[in-house]
Scaffold this motif. Structure first.
Motif, PDB file in Angstrom:
ATOM      1  N   ILE B  11      23.262   0.229  38.735  1.00  0.00           N
ATOM      2  CA  ILE B  11      22.794  -0.727  39.812  1.00  0.00           C
ATOM      3  C   ILE B  11      21.365   0.006  40.174  1.00  0.00           C
ATOM      4  CG2 ILE B  11      23.162  -1.794  41.941  1.00  0.00           C
ATOM      5  CD1 ILE B  11      26.311  -1.367  41.407  1.00  0.00           C
ATOM      6  N   VAL B  59      25.891  -8.298  41.440  1.00  0.00           N
ATOM      7  CA  VAL B  59      26.514  -7.046  40.840  1.00  0.00           C
ATOM      8  C   VAL B  59      27.938  -7.165  40.476  1.00  0.00           C
ATOM      9  CG1 VAL B  59      27.231  -4.994  42.452  1.00  0.00           C
ATOM     10  CG2 VAL B  59      25.049  -6.125  43.055  1.00  0.00           C
ATOM     11  N   GLN B  81      26.262  -1.435  48.565  1.00  0.00           N
ATOM     12  CA  GLN B  81      26.985  -1.466  46.925  1.00  0.00           C
ATOM     13  C   GLN B  81      28.302  -1.239  46.894  1.00  0.00           C
ATOM     14  OE1 GLN B  81      25.224  -3.041  44.913  1.00  0.00           O
ATOM     15  NE2 GLN B  81      23.151  -3.237  46.094  1.00  0.00           N
TER      16      GLN B  81
END
Lengths: 285, 285
Positions: B11, B59, B81
């Motif tokens: 990511i 994501v 995240q």
């Protein structure tokens, strides 16, 4: 203009003085180089590496008959050397120094030295954290910048010869008044040295494992490895300009502190952004 | 221990994420590398340089089925995240990050992530002032140090795999608790960054001719060329430790100021001497 001196006296045969002797000889700019110092061991070392031809412990004796005298001692000592030399040398003798501050030294020379003034202050921006004649190198000034004092009372021919001297050993000469020199160096050199020492002192308090210390710390504090007495002298001879710089630095750190305390994300980012742009402007990049 | 992952999701495909992808592929440590980012252009660039095989803007979609997830976003974004990923990934998935601060991130993971904990925080001390996937290099981590979180709640096998991951791309792993990590980095990295920016800001006020600026300024302020938003995040996520460091730095600068104001030569020399010794100890030299 290419100058060849007959007899050059270098007072202080450390990294800068020793390298000047080596460079003068390598470029054929001096027929004979005299080294003057307080310790015979340093003088012998300078002679062994070929930086000087002859050694003297007495300044007046060593300087007698020289057509160029380069005072390569720490900043704080230059004024004392000028006073010692004043009555002992021929008024025709050209004198320079290599100290990192210029205002107090040049003001003293202007006030006390015979006119037309044949003392022309220099600040070759070369050197490193190393010091002593053992580290002297003939190419130390090659590609460096040498700041040379502008002074309307200076003898123009002597000034040209000092410029030719530095260009002869490979430096690029930039002309600057002593006051402007010190104001600029206070913030681009002396303040960074103080900050580097202070950053190192803040870091040791957390007793870090050195494996965890990155290259950023190494670079930021590199200049803190310089010789303490040299930097003490530089700071003391540029006291007022450095104090002004310290005031500004403290204010900016206070701005960072305040932004952090309030978790003020926008101000924090702006401070880093402004710092980044300031650095680029200062470096002309 | 040599680990080969089947599907790695990265990511954030900037310098650190992109370089991780390249290194994983070069060392045969990952069969398939997925890149996840906010901007398709960056993802395309990362794919073009060979850092990733597949791109995702979402994501959860990108992370699905991964056996390793590396969060390579700025520090401030890692917690977000983790929250996004938590319910979307298999509890067996190993997760790490590369942020420069660890305490708040690791505390959040410990508090919110399933046990046994398969989130293991990392801080590879690699990178430069450059950023973005275009600067990614397969050898970025070669010879660097990677700090890996110690946490008694961590799954030992997952932790071994994270250590093997970093060793596999050429880093030397140093184990450290998140709290000790942040206390040390506050003073050896974050405070030097703030000081570098402040020094640059003090210097621009004298509007120096860049020809007069020496290598000392360049080195002392080098880290100030880093990305402002990255350093903003690092400072905000290590606020308390950095504020303590700033307090110490201000006090030491005040000591310099006071010594200068009183022309206290002995104290000034001692401060520079102590700074020099502190630096050498911090660097273990």
């Amino acid at each position: 203009m290419k100058t060849r001196f007959q007899r050059v006296a270098i007072i202080g045969v450390g990294l800068l003085g020793g390298s000047l002797g080596l460079a003068l000889k390598q470029h054929g700019l001096a027929a004979h180089v005299v080294g003057i110092g307080r310790r015979q061991a340093s003088l012998n070392m300078a002679k062994d590496v070929g930086a000087i031809d002859e050694t003297f412990l007495d300044v007046r004796q060593g300087a007698a008959g020289a057509d160029l005298i380069a005072i390569c001692t720490p900043a704080q000592d230059v004024i004392h050397q000028l006073d010692t030399l004043r009555d002992a040398v021929d008024p025709e003798t050209i004198v320079t120094d290599v100290a990192s501050t210029k205002a107090s030294i040049c003001a003293h020379a202007t006030a006390t030295w015979p006119q037309p003034l044949r003392f022309i202050g220099s600040h070759p921006m070369a050197g490193s954290e190393k010091f002593g004649p053992a580290h002297a190198r003939a190419d130390l000034y090659e590609g460096s910048v040498c700041l040379v004092e502008t002074n309307e009372l200076a003898d123009p021919v002597s000034r040209d010869q000092i410029v030719a001297l530095w260009e002869g050993v490979g430096a690029r000469v930039v002309n600057v008044s002593p006051e402007e020199h010190d104001a600029i160096l206070a913030r681009t050199s002396h303040l960074p040295h103080v900050a580097a020492a202070a950053v190192a002192l803040a870091a040791i308090r957390c007793a870090p494992d050195s494996a965890m210390v990155g290259p950023g710390f190494r670079d930021t504090t590199r200049v803190a490895d310089g010789r303490a007495e040299l930097w003490r002298d530089i700071c003391l001879t540029n006291r007022d300009a450095l104090l002004e710089g310290l005031e500004d630095l403290q204010q900016t750190l206070h701005d960072f502190q305040s932004a952090l305390e309030h978790s003020d994300s926008a101000t924090l980012e702006q401070l880093f952004q402004d710092g980044r742009e300031a650095r680029r402007k200062v470096l002309g990049s």
